[in-house]
Design a protein around this motif. Structure first.
Motif, PDB file in Angstrom:
ATOM      1  N   GLY A  78       0.793  -1.227   0.000  1.00  0.00           N
ATOM      2  CA  GLY A  78       0.000   0.000   0.000  1.00  0.00           C
ATOM      3  C   GLY A  78       0.819   1.268   0.000  1.00  0.00           C
ATOM      4  O   GLY A  78       0.413   2.273  -0.580  1.00  0.00           O
ATOM      5  N   GLN A  81       5.734   3.191  -3.410  1.00  0.00           N
ATOM      6  CA  GLN A  81       5.508   4.112  -4.529  1.00  0.00           C
ATOM      7  C   GLN A  81       5.728   3.435  -5.890  1.00  0.00           C
ATOM      8  O   GLN A  81       5.283   3.936  -6.908  1.00  0.00           O
ATOM      9  CB  GLN A  81       6.419   5.337  -4.409  1.00  0.00           C
ATOM     10  CG  GLN A  81       6.194   6.130  -3.139  1.00  0.00           C
ATOM     11  CD  GLN A  81       4.782   6.684  -3.040  1.00  0.00           C
ATOM     12  OE1 GLN A  81       4.185   7.098  -4.023  1.00  0.00           O
ATOM     13  NE2 GLN A  81       4.229   6.676  -1.843  1.00  0.00           N
ATOM     14  N   THR A  85      -0.960   1.112  -9.430  1.00  0.00           N
ATOM     15  CA  THR A  85      -2.008   1.829  -8.701  1.00  0.00           C
ATOM     16  C   THR A  85      -3.082   0.884  -8.162  1.00  0.00           C
ATOM     17  O   THR A  85      -3.501   1.021  -7.018  1.00  0.00           O
ATOM     18  CB  THR A  85      -2.649   2.888  -9.615  1.00  0.00           C
ATOM     19  OG1 THR A  85      -1.612   3.744 -10.083  1.00  0.00           O
ATOM     20  CG2 THR A  85      -3.673   3.696  -8.884  1.00  0.00           C
ATOM     21  N   ASN A  86      -3.538  -0.085  -8.951  1.00  0.00           N
ATOM     22  CA  ASN A  86      -4.598  -0.999  -8.495  1.00  0.00           C
ATOM     23  C   ASN A  86      -4.153  -1.815  -7.295  1.00  0.00           C
ATOM     24  O   ASN A  86      -4.936  -2.026  -6.367  1.00  0.00           O
ATOM     25  CB  ASN A  86      -5.034  -1.932  -9.626  1.00  0.00           C
ATOM     26  CG  ASN A  86      -5.836  -1.215 -10.685  1.00  0.00           C
ATOM     27  OD1 ASN A  86      -6.389  -0.144 -10.435  1.00  0.00           O
ATOM     28  ND2 ASN A  86      -5.881  -1.783 -11.867  1.00  0.00           N
ATOM     29  N   ASP A  87      -2.897  -2.276  -7.307  1.00  0.00           N
ATOM     30  CA  ASP A  87      -2.392  -3.057  -6.181  1.00  0.00           C
ATOM     31  C   ASP A  87      -2.329  -2.197  -4.923  1.00  0.00           C
ATOM     32  O   ASP A  87      -2.692  -2.641  -3.839  1.00  0.00           O
ATOM     33  CB  ASP A  87      -0.990  -3.607  -6.488  1.00  0.00           C
ATOM     34  CG  ASP A  87      -1.009  -4.650  -7.599  1.00  0.00           C
ATOM     35  OD1 ASP A  87      -2.093  -5.211  -7.867  1.00  0.00           O
ATOM     36  OD2 ASP A  87       0.049  -4.891  -8.187  1.00  0.00           O
ATOM     37  N   ARG A  88      -1.868  -0.966  -5.062  1.00  0.00           N
ATOM     38  CA  ARG A  88      -1.776  -0.058  -3.924  1.00  0.00           C
ATOM     39  C   ARG A  88      -3.159   0.243  -3.364  1.00  0.00           C
ATOM     40  O   ARG A  88      -3.374   0.227  -2.156  1.00  0.00           O
ATOM     41  CB  ARG A  88      -1.086   1.255  -4.312  1.00  0.00           C
ATOM     42  CG  ARG A  88       0.402   1.100  -4.532  1.00  0.00           C
ATOM     43  CD  ARG A  88       1.075   2.417  -4.795  1.00  0.00           C
ATOM     44  NE  ARG A  88       1.005   3.214  -3.565  1.00  0.00           N
ATOM     45  CZ  ARG A  88       0.947   4.532  -3.550  1.00  0.00           C
ATOM     46  NH1 ARG A  88       0.944   5.223  -4.665  1.00  0.00           N
ATOM     47  NH2 ARG A  88       0.901   5.186  -2.407  1.00  0.00           N
ATOM     48  N   LEU A  89      -4.107   0.541  -4.251  1.00  0.00           N
ATOM     49  CA  LEU A  89      -5.458   0.872  -3.796  1.00  0.00           C
ATOM     50  C   LEU A  89      -6.096  -0.308  -3.063  1.00  0.00           C
ATOM     51  O   LEU A  89      -6.744  -0.129  -2.026  1.00  0.00           O
ATOM     52  CB  LEU A  89      -6.331   1.308  -4.970  1.00  0.00           C
ATOM     53  CG  LEU A  89      -6.018   2.683  -5.553  1.00  0.00           C
ATOM     54  CD1 LEU A  89      -6.866   2.926  -6.803  1.00  0.00           C
ATOM     55  CD2 LEU A  89      -6.254   3.769  -4.528  1.00  0.00           C
ATOM     56  N   LYS A  90      -5.930  -1.503  -3.602  1.00  0.00           N
ATOM     57  CA  LYS A  90      -6.504  -2.688  -2.963  1.00  0.00           C
ATOM     58  C   LYS A  90      -5.868  -2.904  -1.589  1.00  0.00           C
ATOM     59  O   LYS A  90      -6.560  -3.188  -0.610  1.00  0.00           O
ATOM     60  CB  LYS A  90      -6.309  -3.929  -3.843  1.00  0.00           C
ATOM     61  CG  LYS A  90      -6.934  -5.180  -3.282  1.00  0.00           C
ATOM     62  CD  LYS A  90      -8.429  -5.043  -3.140  1.00  0.00           C
ATOM     63  CE  LYS A  90      -9.037  -6.338  -2.646  1.00  0.00           C
ATOM     64  NZ  LYS A  90     -10.466  -6.231  -2.423  1.00  0.00           N
ATOM     65  N   LEU A  92      -4.440  -0.649   0.351  1.00  0.00           N
ATOM     66  CA  LEU A  92      -4.894   0.405   1.260  1.00  0.00           C
ATOM     67  C   LEU A  92      -6.347   0.180   1.688  1.00  0.00           C
ATOM     68  O   LEU A  92      -6.714   0.439   2.838  1.00  0.00           O
ATOM     69  CB  LEU A  92      -4.717   1.783   0.612  1.00  0.00           C
ATOM     70  CG  LEU A  92      -3.256   2.210   0.425  1.00  0.00           C
ATOM     71  CD1 LEU A  92      -3.179   3.465  -0.424  1.00  0.00           C
ATOM     72  CD2 LEU A  92      -2.569   2.409   1.758  1.00  0.00           C
ATOM     73  N   GLU A  93      -7.158  -0.320   0.765  1.00  0.00           N
ATOM     74  CA  GLU A  93      -8.549  -0.641   1.108  1.00  0.00           C
ATOM     75  C   GLU A  93      -8.595  -1.722   2.183  1.00  0.00           C
ATOM     76  O   GLU A  93      -9.350  -1.622   3.154  1.00  0.00           O
ATOM     77  CB  GLU A  93      -9.309  -1.108  -0.128  1.00  0.00           C
ATOM     78  CG  GLU A  93     -10.730  -1.541   0.167  1.00  0.00           C
ATOM     79  CD  GLU A  93     -11.427  -2.188  -1.028  1.00  0.00           C
ATOM     80  OE1 GLU A  93     -12.502  -2.757  -0.809  1.00  0.00           O
ATOM     81  OE2 GLU A  93     -10.904  -2.134  -2.155  1.00  0.00           O
TER      82      GLU A  93
END
Length: 129
Positions: A78, A81, A85-90, A92-93
């Motif tokens: 999460g 950097q 983006t999709n992996d980070r968002l998931k 963080l979710e």
């Protein structure tokens, strides 16, 4: 101290597969007609509870998958950097859900209270309170 029967041992092993008492009872050889009741009864027996906990502890030790390890890995994804983006968002979710950051309802002493957002949807003319 009473030992587990062969069926009870099989139930414990099968329960550890998917944590579904009814299916574990069926796979352990109990009747499909009584599997739900037997599964529930088995889960209430201290000897079976102890065997299940011992099995879970052994699996945790064997796999080294503890909640802290999993959360640290998710946090790493999460906050990396370089990740897509999709992996980070998931990631963080998942962290937000773990910390109950995204709840729309407030639970206090077992009672659900309506949030301001929900109040505004139900009655848009009401003043903010």
């Amino acid at each position: 101290m009473t030992k587990l029967t062969d069926k009870q041992k099989a139930f414990v092993e099968e329960y550890l597969v998917d944590l579904n008492a009814t299916q574990a009872a069926i796979r352990a050889g109990y009747s499909e007609h009584t599997a739900q009741m037997i599964g529930s009864e088995n889960l209430s027996k201290p000897m079976i509870q102890g065997a299940i906990q011992a099995g879970m502890d052994a699996r945790t030790k064997r796999t080294r998958l503890e909640a802290d390890t999993i959360l640290n890995e998710i946090a790493g994804i999460g906050f990396d950097q370089e990740e897509k983006t999709n992996d980070r968002l998931k990631a963080l979710e998942l962290l937000g859900r773990h910390k109950i950051l995204f709840s729309d309802k407030i639970v206090h002493d077992g009672a659900v209270q309506i949030t301001r957002v929900e109040r505004a949807i139900v009655n848009p003319d009401a003043t903010n309170s």
